[in-house]
Design a protein around this motif. Structure first.
Motif, short mmCIF file in Angstrom:
data_model
loop_
_atom_site.label_atom_id
_atom_site.label_comp_id
_atom_site.label_asym_id
_atom_site.label_seq_id
_atom_site.Cartn_x
_atom_site.Cartn_y
_atom_site.Cartn_z
N ARG A 82 5.81 2.92 -4.45
CA ARG A 82 4.99 3.75 -3.03
C ARG A 82 3.42 4.00 -3.76
O ARG A 82 2.71 3.95 -2.94
N ILE A 83 3.73 4.61 -4.95
CA ILE A 83 2.32 5.14 -5.37
C ILE A 83 1.34 4.05 -5.56
O ILE A 83 0.10 4.26 -5.16
N ALA A 84 1.87 2.82 -6.10
CA ALA A 84 1.12 1.71 -6.47
C ALA A 84 0.31 1.35 -5.04
O ALA A 84 -0.69 1.08 -4.76
N GLU A 85 1.33 1.30 -4.07
CA GLU A 85 0.82 0.95 -2.72
C GLU A 85 -0.26 1.32 -1.96
O GLU A 85 -1.12 1.12 -1.50
N ILE A 86 -0.09 2.87 -2.35
CA ILE A 86 -1.11 3.85 -1.83
C ILE A 86 -2.57 3.47 -2.69
O ILE A 86 -3.54 3.29 -2.10
N LEU A 87 -2.37 3.45 -3.79
CA LEU A 87 -3.68 3.47 -4.54
C LEU A 87 -4.41 2.25 -4.34
O LEU A 87 -5.64 2.30 -4.36
#
Lengths: 419, 218
Positions: free
Chosen positions: B29-34
C-alpha cells in the motif's frame, strides 16, 4: 452508454490522482470532523456539504483504478463506475458549496488536504461539462476579452485618467525596466478604483519604480476557479509574457485572494517553468517598505478595527503577519476575529462562488458565519485585503441590515501616509 | 480437533500467515502511494517542505480550540479509544511476550487489572463512536460497509481478549484461540481498508504540511 463528457471527465479525474491524493484517500476514516470545519455545512446543516463528501467522485475513480479491491471488483464487473448523473449531482457541492477556503485541510486529523482534492474534482467536472454557467461565462470572457467581468483596456485607461486627476500624479503604463509591475482585479478597476489611487500615492511617496502593463493587467484567474488548467495556464502566461517583455523584477499581486494563489503558487506549475521575475503580494511589499523605513505612517485610527484574512492570502498563502504589522502601525484598537489568522472563517464567496449565480442564495447563508463572528467582537470597521471578500461582506452586511464599513488595508495605509 | 490443536494452529501457521499479509500488505500500500509520485513545485519557495511536513506530522495531533469546541466528542472519544488500544495491545504483559518472541524486543507492561479497565473504557469509547456514526447525519451519510466492518474487527479482539482473560464460558485454550483468530482477522483487514490510516496518516500529514512549509505558512 457513457457519454463523451463523462469519458473526458473520468480521464481527467484519473489523471489528477497523485501520491498525496492516494495517501489522503487511504487515510480518511470518515470521522466527519471536516464537516464542522466547513461554513457551508455549519450554516446549512446539510451533510452533503461535508468536505470529504465533495471528493466522492475522485475517490470512486481512485478506488476503481488504483486500489487492489477496486481493480479486482472492476475486473469481475462488480463495482459501479462513476456516472454522468453523479458528476452532475456533485457540481453544486464543489462549485456552489465550496469556496476552496482550506479550513477543512487544516482541521482533518489524519492530515488530508481536502481542498487540494476538491480542486481536482473541479477539473474533472469542468471537463465533463458540469461547471456552472456563471463560471463558464466568466472564464470565456477572461480568455476572449481579457477579464472575467469583461473589463477592457479603455475602461482601465479611463480609471487611470480619473486617478491621475485625483492624485495629481501620473500612473506609469508600459514602462520598461521598472522594478514592479502591478496587477489589478477587475473588481478593483470597476468597483474600487480608490485602490489604484492609494497604490499610486504610496508608491510615489516611497519612491517605488512601478508600472502597469496595458497587455496584462488582469490579476484574477477564472481558469483556476473553474478548474481548467489549460485556460488557467493561458491566463498566467499572459502576465508572464508582459512582465518579461517589460523586464520587471517583480510582479505585484493585488488585494485579491485567488489571484495571489494563481500567480504566486500555481502559475509556474501551470505554465511548466519558473518565472524570470518574483511575485509579491501588495501586503508583503507594503510591510517590507514599512520595515525598511521607506513607508512612513502617521496618526492612528480611532475606531475599533478587525482584520478578515482572505483565505488564499492567509491560510493558503502564508501572509498572516504582514497585515497585522501594518495594522498595528496605524491602530491601537485592533481585535482579532475568533480564529483570526490561520483558522479564520471564509466570507463565503471565494473560489469562484461569487461568479456563480447558482450560488447566490447559499453564499449569503454561508455569510452568517462571518456575521455571528462580527456579533461577538463588536467592531467599528472591518479591514481586509481582497476585493472579492470585500464586496461579498458588504453585500452580506447590507442583506442583514448591518451598518459596518468594510475597508481595504492598502487604502487605509494610504490614508496614514506621513507628510 | 482438540482445543489445544486449534490453539496451536491459530498461534502457529495462521499467525505467520496473518503477519505476512499484514506486513506485505502495508508495504504494498505504501509503495502504491509513493510510486504515484507528485510534481515538484516550480514556484519560488518561501520556506522548506521538510519543516512544514514534520511540523504538521506532530501538530495535527493537537486540535485548535475552535475545532475542539465543534468536534469535541469525536476528538475525546477518538483519543480515548486510540490510547486505550495502544495500552491494551502494547502494555499487556502476555502481549509483550508475543512481541518478544517475534522481534526479540521487550519492555515493561502494566498490571493486568489496569489493562482490564482500559479494555472496558476503550470498548465504551468505541461504542459511543459507533452510535455517533449511526445517529449523526454527517457520519451516517459518510459511512459505508467498510466503516462498520473495521469497527467490528477492531472491537472483536478487545471483546474476545476480555473473555479469554476472565475465562468466560468455554475453556481457556479455546477462548484464547478465538481471541488470536480475531486479532488475525484484524491483521489481514488492516492493509486493505481505512485501518491503514495508522500508516498513511503520517504520509498525508507530511504531504499537507510540506505544501504549507513550502509556502512559508505557520
Amino acid at each position: 452508454m457513457s457519454s463523451e463528457g463523462l469519458q473526458r471527465g473520468y480521464a481527467i479525474l484519473k489523471e489528477q490522482i497523485d501520491a498525496p491524493t492516494a495517501s489522503y484517500l487511504s487515510s480518511c476514516v470518515n470521522c466527519g470532523m471536516c464537516a464542522e470545519a466547513c461554513l457551508f455545512f455549519t450554516e446549512t446543516g446539510d451533510p452533503r456539504y461535508t468536505p470529504i463528501h465533495k471528493v466522492e467522485p475522485l475517490k470512486k475513480v481512485w478506488r476503481h483504478e488504483y486500489t487492489f479491491w477496486g481493480r479486482l471488483s472492476k475486473a469481475l464487473g462488480l463495482s459501479k463506475p462513476v456516472t454522468d448523473e453523479e458528476l452532475a449531482a456533485w457540481s453544486p457541492l464543489v462549485y456552489d458549496g465550496c469556496s476552496m477556503c482550506g479550513r477543512c485541510s487544516v482541521v482533518c486529523p489524519v492530515g488530508n488536504d481536502i481542498t487540494y482534492m476538491i480542486r481536482k474534482v473541479r477539473e474533472g467536472l469542468a471537463a465533463a461539462g458540469h461547471a456552472p454557467e456563471g463560471l463558464v461565462a466568466a472564464t470565456r470572457r477572461a480568455i476572449t476579452v481579457g477579464s472575467p467581468m469583461g473589463v477592457k483596456l479603455p475602461a482601465l485607461q479611463a480609471q487611470i485618467r480619473h486617478v491621475e486627476q485625483d492624485t495629481g500624479l501620473s500612473v506609469p503604463v508600459d514602462v520598461e525596466n521598472a522594478d514592479y509591475m502591478l496587477l489589478l482585479s477587475s473588481m478593483e478597476i470597476m468597483n474600487f478604483p480608490e485602490f489604484i489611487a492609494a497604490v499610486t500615492r504610496i508608491f510615489d511617496r516611497t519612491e517605488v519604480s512601478w508600472t502597469i502593463s496595458s497587455e496584462a493587467f488582469e490579476a484574477t484567474n477564472s481558469g483556476i476557479q473553474i478548474g481548467v488548467s489549460d485556460l488557467a495556464a493561458e491566463l498566467v502566461q499572459r502576465v508572464v509574457t508582459a512582465a518579461e517583455k517589460l523586464n520587471v523584477k517583480y510582479v505585484i499581486s493585488p488585494e485579491c485572494g485567488h489571484a495571489y494563489m494563481a500567480i504566486r503558487w500555481e502559475g509556474p506549475n501551470l505554465i511548466g517553468r519558473p518565472y524570470g521575475f518574483r511575485v509579491v503580494h501588495i501586503l508583503e511589499l507594503l510591510d517590507e517598505l514599512r520595515e525598511q523605513g521607506r513607508l512612513k505612517l502617521q496618526g492612528k485610527e480611532t475606531d475599533r478595527l478587525t482584520y478578515h484574512d482572505p483565505c488564499q492570502i492567509g491560510r493558503r498563502g502564508g501572509i498572516l503577519e504582514q497585515p497585522r504589522n501594518l495594522l498595528r502601525a496605524i491602530s491601537d484598537d485592533l481585535v482579532e476575529l475568533p480564529g483570526g489568522g490561520m483558522m479564520n472563517w471564509c466570507c463565503g464567496a471565494g473560489g469562484g462562488v461569487s461568479s456563480n449565480e447558482r450560488a447566490d442564495e447559499i453564499r449569503l447563508r454561508a455569510f452568517n458565519r462571518k456575521k455571528s463572528q462580527l456579533d461577538q467582537i463588536q467592531v467599528d470597521g472591518l479591514v481586509s485585503a481582497c476585493s472579492n471578500c470585500r464586496i461579498h461582506i458588504e453585500e452580506g452586511l447590507e442583506h442583514n441590515h448591518i451598518d459596518l464599513p468594510v475597508l481595504s488595508l492598502t487604502e487605509l495605509i494610504e490614508k496614514h501616509l506621513a507628510d | 480437533m482438540s482445543d489445544t490443536e486449534f490453539l496451536l494452529l491459530v498461534r502457529g501457521p495462521l499467525f505467520t500467515l496473518a503477519t505476512v499479509i499484514l506486513v506485505g500488505g502495508v508495504l504494498i500500500r505504501i509503495a502504491e502511494i509513493l510510486f504515484m509520485g507528485r510534481k515538484k513545485s516550480l514556484a519560488e519557495a518561501r520556506g522548506s517542505e521538510a519543516s512544514g511536513g514534520f511540523r504538521v506530522m506532530l501538530s495535527r495531533s493537537v486540535p485548535d480550540a475552535d475545532t475542539f469546541h465543534r468536534s469535541g466528542f469525536t476528538i475525546i472519544s477518538g483519543y480515548v479509544f486510540h490510547i486505550g488500544l495502544f495500552v491494551v495491545i502494547f502494555l499487556f504483559v502476555p502481549h509483550i511476550l508475543v512481541f518478544e518472541r517475534a522481534i526479540g524486543l521487550s519492555w515493561p507492561g502494566l498490571p493486568s487489572n489496569i489493562i482490564d479497565a482500559t479494555t472496558v473504557i476503550t470498548l465504551i469509547a468505541m461504542l459511543t463512536l459507533l452510535i455517533h456514526r449511526i445517529v449523526d447525519p454527517v457520519r451516517r451519510m459518510l459511512s459505508g460497509f467498510q466503516d462498520y466492518w473495521v469497527w467490528l474487527v477492531t472491537a472483536l479482539p478487545l471483546i474476545t481478549g476480555y473473555f479469554a482473560f476472565h475465562r468466560v464460558g468455554v475453556s481457556g485454550a479455546w477462548m484464547l484461540a478465538v481471541h488470536i483468530l480475531s486479532v488475525e482477522l484484524l491483521m489481514i483487514t488492516f492493509p486493505f481498508t481505512s485501518l491503514s490510516h495508522a500508516f498513511t496518516l503520517w504520509m498525508s500529514r507530511w504531504y499537507n504540511g510540506a505544501v504549507s512549509g513550502y509556502r512559508g505558512i505557520r
